[in-house]
Design a protein around this motif. Structure first.
Motif, short mmCIF file in Angstrom:
data_model
loop_
_atom_site.label_atom_id
_atom_site.label_comp_id
_atom_site.label_asym_id
_atom_site.label_seq_id
_atom_site.Cartn_x
_atom_site.Cartn_y
_atom_site.Cartn_z
N ARG A 203 44.62 43.57 37.13
CA ARG A 203 44.31 43.64 38.24
C ARG A 203 42.30 43.78 37.83
O ARG A 203 41.62 43.24 38.19
CB ARG A 203 44.24 44.81 39.02
CG ARG A 203 43.71 45.14 40.19
CD ARG A 203 44.17 46.01 41.07
NE ARG A 203 44.19 47.53 40.61
CZ ARG A 203 45.25 48.12 40.14
NH1 ARG A 203 46.48 47.55 40.25
NH2 ARG A 203 44.70 49.37 39.53
N ALA A 204 42.08 44.52 36.90
CA ALA A 204 40.51 44.70 36.33
C ALA A 204 40.33 43.27 36.06
O ALA A 204 38.88 42.81 36.34
CB ALA A 204 40.37 45.87 35.50
N CYS A 205 40.99 42.71 35.06
CA CYS A 205 40.70 41.29 34.60
C CYS A 205 40.50 40.34 35.73
O CYS A 205 39.55 39.61 35.39
CB CYS A 205 41.64 41.05 33.76
SG CYS A 205 41.71 41.95 32.03
N ARG A 206 41.35 40.23 36.62
CA ARG A 206 41.16 39.29 37.76
C ARG A 206 40.05 39.56 38.44
O ARG A 206 39.24 38.47 38.83
CB ARG A 206 42.39 39.46 38.52
CG ARG A 206 43.70 38.49 37.76
CD ARG A 206 44.73 38.29 39.29
NE ARG A 206 45.19 39.80 39.87
CZ ARG A 206 45.95 40.50 39.46
NH1 ARG A 206 46.80 40.25 38.33
NH2 ARG A 206 46.37 41.69 39.99
N ALA A 207 39.70 40.83 38.91
CA ALA A 207 38.53 40.96 39.54
C ALA A 207 37.26 40.57 39.10
O ALA A 207 36.06 40.34 39.57
CB ALA A 207 38.35 42.51 39.82
N ARG A 208 37.02 40.55 37.77
CA ARG A 208 35.86 40.27 36.92
C ARG A 208 35.96 38.72 36.27
O ARG A 208 35.22 38.34 35.51
CB ARG A 208 35.42 41.12 35.76
CG ARG A 208 35.21 42.44 36.35
CD ARG A 208 34.47 43.49 35.31
NE ARG A 208 33.45 42.77 34.70
CZ ARG A 208 32.61 43.08 33.79
NH1 ARG A 208 33.24 44.26 33.15
NH2 ARG A 208 31.67 42.76 33.22
N GLY A 209 37.06 37.94 36.48
CA GLY A 209 37.36 36.80 36.12
C GLY A 209 37.65 36.62 34.72
O GLY A 209 37.05 35.58 33.77
#
Length: 293
Positions: A203-209
């Motif tokens: 989730r954190a990775c998706r939020a920051r691309g």
């Protein structure tokens, strides 16, 4: 209606096993089997699908279990009321947890405070922990990122943070926190997608691309640590799961919300039982477990 037969049925429905039901009731396994068989024959029902290792409820069994669980829950509450003036010296409590690292310090405090209490601990994922609670195979659950439910009483227990696990000679293993962006395109070994730690990281990775290069998906934190120690890729684990290992370094990750909350949970209608209450009280007193919420 024979209450001994109903109680045997109820124990098997909770335990999912005739053998474990016999231990729960402190009678022989053939006696449990006989009671359930007599109940089925008397009412011409099939209540369980029996396998070599378990007993699964049929639809008719599920309907009956929905009645017997609160019925014998009231019996348990009556016994608890009658024993209220006695010291909590003996007893057994079943606990389910999705991680040993959060629950073990709590069980150590229970052992120190009430040494006569026996604990049965089952470890699984969050879904299995909830299922054990709702089926009343466990009285207490310790769950990561617990979902609120009307039928459950829940108290927050601890907070953990996602860490990167690296070999000690890795360029990022300086001891300084790693910004999440530094893991973009890095070779990584991760838990399966259903893991709570993995979901938090994704989730954190998706939020920051950010797009890590996932080389392996592994079904245990121990396997992730071993793969990271072997230099296959950077691992991701909870800060409560790192332990001591001279081959690796666990490094905090910054730049996003990478925290997970851990809760202790029980059925709301059973929270006043003495033994359950004793565990709940221990969960919120004494030395903190990990990082307090």
């Amino acid at each position: 209606m024979n209450l001994f037969q109903l109680r045997a049925f109820d124990a098997v429905s909770r335990e999912g096993s005739f053998t474990r039901a016999a231990k729960r009731l402190s009678i022989s396994q053939p006696a449990v089997t006989g009671h359930v068989k007599a109940l089925e024959e008397r009412y011409d029902l099939i209540l369980f699908r029996r396998t070599a290792r378990s007993a699964e409820l049929t639809p008719q069994g599920e309907a009956l279990a929905a009645l017997t669980r609160p019925l014998f829950g009231l019996v348990e509450q009556a016994e608890d009321l009658l024993l209220a003036n006695r010291a909590l010296v003996t007893g057994r409590i079943e606990v389910a947890a999705d991680s040993p690292h959060v629950v073990m310090p709590l069980l150590a405090r229970l052992r120190a405070r009430h040494p006569g209490i026996t604990v049965g601990l089952s470890l699984g994922n969050a879904a299995e922990t909830y299922e054990a609670l709702l089926a009343e195979r466990a009285s207490i659950g310790v769950v990561t990122e617990a979902a609120r439910r009307d039928e459950l009483h829940m108290e927050e227990l601890a907070v953990s943070h996602v860490c990167a696990v690296l070999p000690r000679d890795h360029a990022l293993a300086t001891g300084a926190p790693i910004d999440l962006a530094a893991l973009d395109r890095q070779s990584m070994v991760l838990r399966e997608p259903t893991s709570v730690t993995r979901r938090t990281f994704d989730r954190a990775c998706r939020a920051r691309g950010i797009e890590p290069a996932v080389l392996m998906e592994l079904d245990s934190r121990e396997a992730v640590i071993e793969a990271a120690a072997a230099g296959i890729g950077i691992g991701i684990v909870s800060s409560l799961e790192c332990g001591e290992d001279g081959r690796i370094r666990a490094v905090p990750i910054t730049g996003a919300d990478l925290s997970n909350r851990h809760a202790i949970v029980c059925l709301a209608r059973r929270r006043s039982l003495r033994l359950i209450r004793a565990v709940l009280d221990l969960a919120v007193e004494g030395q903190p477990i990990g990082e307090r919420p």
